[in-house]
Design a protein around this motif. Structure first.
Motif, mmCIF file in Angstrom:
data_model
loop_
_atom_site.group_PDB
_atom_site.id
_atom_site.type_symbol
_atom_site.label_atom_id
_atom_site.label_comp_id
_atom_site.label_asym_id
_atom_site.label_seq_id
_atom_site.Cartn_x
_atom_site.Cartn_y
_atom_site.Cartn_z
ATOM 1 N N LEU A 82 -42.980 7.917 -53.800
ATOM 2 C CA LEU A 82 -41.828 7.120 -53.377
ATOM 3 C C LEU A 82 -42.179 5.658 -53.127
ATOM 4 N N GLY A 83 -43.473 5.370 -53.031
ATOM 5 C CA GLY A 83 -43.884 3.994 -52.784
ATOM 6 C C GLY A 83 -43.602 3.515 -51.379
ATOM 7 N N ILE A 84 -43.590 4.436 -50.419
ATOM 8 C CA ILE A 84 -43.381 4.097 -49.012
ATOM 9 C C ILE A 84 -44.675 4.420 -48.269
ATOM 10 N N THR A 85 -45.229 3.454 -47.571
ATOM 11 C CA THR A 85 -46.547 3.624 -46.962
ATOM 12 C C THR A 85 -46.432 3.815 -45.463
ATOM 13 N N PRO A 86 -46.680 5.023 -44.975
ATOM 14 C CA PRO A 86 -46.696 5.250 -43.526
ATOM 15 C C PRO A 86 -48.003 4.745 -42.927
ATOM 16 N N ASP A 87 -48.064 4.715 -41.610
ATOM 17 C CA ASP A 87 -49.287 4.311 -40.925
ATOM 18 C C ASP A 87 -50.315 5.430 -40.902
ATOM 19 N N LEU A 88 -49.837 6.657 -40.764
ATOM 20 C CA LEU A 88 -50.700 7.829 -40.736
ATOM 21 C C LEU A 88 -50.085 8.922 -41.607
ATOM 22 N N VAL A 89 -50.937 9.761 -42.176
ATOM 23 C CA VAL A 89 -50.515 10.890 -43.000
ATOM 24 C C VAL A 89 -51.267 12.123 -42.517
ATOM 25 N N THR A 90 -50.557 13.241 -42.414
ATOM 26 C CA THR A 90 -51.229 14.497 -42.072
ATOM 27 C C THR A 90 -51.229 15.414 -43.284
ATOM 28 N N LEU A 91 -52.325 16.165 -43.422
ATOM 29 C CA LEU A 91 -52.549 17.006 -44.595
ATOM 30 C C LEU A 91 -53.018 18.386 -44.163
ATOM 31 N N GLY A 92 -52.928 19.347 -45.084
ATOM 32 C CA GLY A 92 -53.399 20.707 -44.794
ATOM 33 C C GLY A 92 -53.090 21.629 -45.953
ATOM 34 N N LYS A 93 -52.816 22.892 -45.626
ATOM 35 C CA LYS A 93 -52.415 23.915 -46.601
ATOM 36 C C LYS A 93 -53.386 24.018 -47.775
ATOM 37 N N TYR A 94 -52.885 23.815 -49.008
ATOM 38 C CA TYR A 94 -53.666 24.073 -50.228
ATOM 39 C C TYR A 94 -54.924 23.226 -50.317
ATOM 40 N N LEU A 95 -54.966 22.098 -49.600
ATOM 41 C CA LEU A 95 -56.104 21.192 -49.740
ATOM 42 C C LEU A 95 -57.408 21.809 -49.243
ATOM 43 N N GLY A 96 -57.334 22.917 -48.517
ATOM 44 C CA GLY A 96 -58.535 23.647 -48.136
ATOM 45 C C GLY A 96 -58.958 24.668 -49.170
ATOM 46 N N GLY A 97 -58.307 24.673 -50.319
ATOM 47 C CA GLY A 97 -58.679 25.608 -51.373
ATOM 48 C C GLY A 97 -58.402 27.056 -51.027
ATOM 49 N N GLY A 98 -57.501 27.293 -50.053
ATOM 50 C CA GLY A 98 -57.196 28.652 -49.618
ATOM 51 C C GLY A 98 -57.868 29.020 -48.308
ATOM 52 N N LEU A 99 -58.670 28.120 -47.769
ATOM 53 C CA LEU A 99 -59.314 28.354 -46.482
ATOM 54 C C LEU A 99 -58.675 27.455 -45.419
ATOM 55 N N THR A 100 -58.997 27.745 -44.167
ATOM 56 C CA THR A 100 -58.416 27.016 -43.040
ATOM 57 C C THR A 100 -58.761 25.535 -43.129
ATOM 58 N N PHE A 101 -57.724 24.674 -43.030
ATOM 59 C CA PHE A 101 -57.966 23.245 -43.202
ATOM 60 C C PHE A 101 -56.830 22.415 -42.625
ATOM 61 N N GLY A 102 -57.182 21.268 -42.092
ATOM 62 C CA GLY A 102 -56.229 20.234 -41.718
ATOM 63 C C GLY A 102 -56.930 18.892 -41.798
ATOM 64 N N ALA A 103 -56.151 17.830 -41.919
ATOM 65 C CA ALA A 103 -56.727 16.484 -41.949
ATOM 66 C C ALA A 103 -55.672 15.487 -41.524
ATOM 67 N N PHE A 104 -56.123 14.372 -40.957
ATOM 68 C CA PHE A 104 -55.215 13.274 -40.639
ATOM 69 C C PHE A 104 -55.924 11.981 -41.002
ATOM 70 N N GLY A 105 -55.167 11.060 -41.558
ATOM 71 C CA GLY A 105 -55.763 9.806 -41.994
ATOM 72 C C GLY A 105 -54.715 8.731 -42.095
ATOM 73 N N GLY A 106 -55.168 7.532 -42.479
ATOM 74 C CA GLY A 106 -54.223 6.432 -42.614
ATOM 75 C C GLY A 106 -54.927 5.105 -42.542
ATOM 76 N N ARG A 107 -54.263 4.149 -41.907
ATOM 77 C CA ARG A 107 -54.787 2.794 -41.834
ATOM 78 C C ARG A 107 -56.150 2.751 -41.171
ATOM 79 N N ALA A 108 -57.053 1.969 -41.772
ATOM 80 C CA ALA A 108 -58.424 1.894 -41.270
ATOM 81 C C ALA A 108 -58.476 1.396 -39.825
ATOM 82 N N GLU A 109 -57.632 0.438 -39.467
ATOM 83 C CA GLU A 109 -57.706 -0.128 -38.125
ATOM 84 C C GLU A 109 -57.350 0.892 -37.049
ATOM 85 N N ILE A 110 -56.564 1.908 -37.418
ATOM 86 C CA ILE A 110 -56.256 2.986 -36.476
ATOM 87 C C ILE A 110 -57.367 4.031 -36.499
#
Length: 440
Positions: free
Chosen positions: A260-288
């Motif tokens: 969509l071309g909309i940039t949030p300050d932080l993004v949370t991730l999980g689910k399939y990104l662990g390849g089927g294993l337990t996983f979560g992640a949070f990331g975003g702007r370097a200064e934060i």
């Protein structure tokens, strides 16, 4: 109590009959559920997997199919609520896990995989300049919200009715277990009122958290103008905008924020990104995110014994870099769009108020006679009708969520999608009178 046009059966009676057939067909699942209830309240340890009269107990899975304890084979359209993107037995994922196992687990230090996986995620998702790992989508959202409150020195959080950001951030109804953040609630896809509320909160609001498409809330996409209004309003007040892409990052090569071309300050991730294993992640702007750097005076602590567990790091890295490439993501989501359009075409041809909302490889079935822009638009669908359609589709070998959620996985082939479409058509034809009476 809805009565089917031209028949003597009510919706409640039809559901009772379907539950009786289900019970008779699944004696082993019934026995195992009763046994499990002796140790676990309700016989399970994850509320979303429970449904009446009892949930199927699954014994095995291969490719895009699962087999239950009574030996019935299903095409898996639940896809572990989007986490099962790679199916149940992808050789690349299995190979990565086996290789990691051979080198030892619970190592207790930085390992050879986590930095590579982090770099791959930063390269993939435009808003993610730095990233930290955790163990679930719930954790990722808790860490992101806590970081936003610490970064802004504010306390309030805005979320949206019908949203879901984890087991303690549930906004589809009352939940006494929700985390005790001071909450401001707004309506999804109501750009004008959300912007007005953000402005009114001013310097009291730390963050706005939003799914760019509701997942648990019924696969209802956010309108781009709504998301842009959130971006503009938070930029004016200094609140941080958090996109919960725990589910939706699978919908485009760079997640929905990249699409969509909309940039949030932080993004949370999980689910399939662990390849089927337990996983979560949070990331975003370097200064934060750099506030988590332990080399920095006053750094924020971030704990979690299994944040960098080698099995998840191996499976996640292999999945993202070797399997779910940008081209593969585009192809899978085009197939999902085509399936959703196909299901809607079937319902439209029959003149029935059933529709599949969603985007790409995620969709959800609703009974609705008008546009679906927020969860309130489909709140009138009788629970008994939703339950009945679920049992009918299970009976035809289609495994999906009780709430009507359907997801695609990579092992699915054309016959699997054809099977769902055929079963859907048969169920709608058989239940047409009840559907019309229930939604009228």
């Amino acid at each position: 109590m809805a009565l089917a046009a031209g028949s003597n059966i009510t919706l409640d009676a039809a559901l009772r009959e379907a539950e009786e057939r289900f019970t008779a067909a699944n004696p082993e699942s019934r026995r195992l559920h009763a046994e499990a209830a002796k140790a676990m309240p309700g016989g399970n340890t994850r509320t979303v997997l429970f449904y009446e009269p009892f949930p199927l107990t699954l014994a095995s899975g291969e490719g895009c199919h699962v087999r239950d304890a009574d030996g019935h084979l299903y095409t898996d359209f639940l896809v572990e609520y989007t986490a099962g993107l790679y199916g149940h037995s992808h050789p690349v994922i299995r190979g990565a896990i086996e290789a990691a196992l051979s080198d030892g687990i619970v190592l207790g230090g930085p390992n050879l995989l986590e930095a590579r996986f982090a770099a791959a995620l930063c390269d993939r998702f435009p808003a993610v300049e730095r990233i930290r790992f955790c163990n679930s989508g719930t954790e990722s959202n808790m860490f992101a919200l806590s970081a936003a409150r610490a970064a802004t020195d504010r306390d309030k959080v805005m979320a949206f009715r019908g949203g879901y950001h984890g087991g303690v951030l549930y906004f589809a109804g009352a939940n006494p277990l929700n985390a005790p953040f001071p909450m401001v609630m707004a309506d999804y896809n109501d750009a004008e009122n959300a912007a007005r509320q953000i402005a009114a909160e001013g310097d009291r609001l730390a963050a706005v958290i939003v799914e760019p498409m509701l997942g648990s809330g019924g696969c209802i996409p956010a309108e781009p103008a709504f998301l842009q209004a959130l971006r503009d309003a938070t930029a004016k007040t200094g609140a941080l905008l958090i996109f919960d892409e725990v589910m939706t990052s699978r919908l485009a090569p760079g997640g929905l924020h990249g699409e969509l071309g909309i940039t949030p300050d932080l993004v949370t991730l999980g689910k399939y990104l662990g390849g089927g294993l337990t996983f979560g992640a949070f990331g975003g702007r370097a200064e934060i995110m750099d506030r988590f750097d332990p080399r920095r005076p006053g750094a924020w602590p971030h704990a979690g014994t299994f944040n960098n567990n080698v099995l998840t790091m191996a499976a996640g890295l292999a999945g993202l870099t070797q399997i779910y490439t940008p081209d593969t993501a585009i192809a899978l989501n085009r197939r999902g769009d085509a399936l959703r359009n196909r299901l809607n075409g079937i319902a439209e041809a029959m003149g029935l108020p059933i529709r599949a909302t969603g985007r790409g490889s995620m969709m959800c079935l609703h009974a609705a006679s008008g546009p679906v822009r927020r969860p309130a638009d489909v709140a009138g669908m009788p629970k008994a009708l939703r339950d009945l359609l679920h049992l009918d589709l299970l009976e035809k070998g289609q495994y999906l969520a009780r709430r009507g959620m359907i997801n695609l996985s990579l092992p699915m082939e054309a016959p699997d999608l054809d099977g769902l479409a055929a079963a859907f058509a048969e169920v709608l034809e058989a239940r047409a009178g009840l559907i019309e009476a229930s939604v009228a």
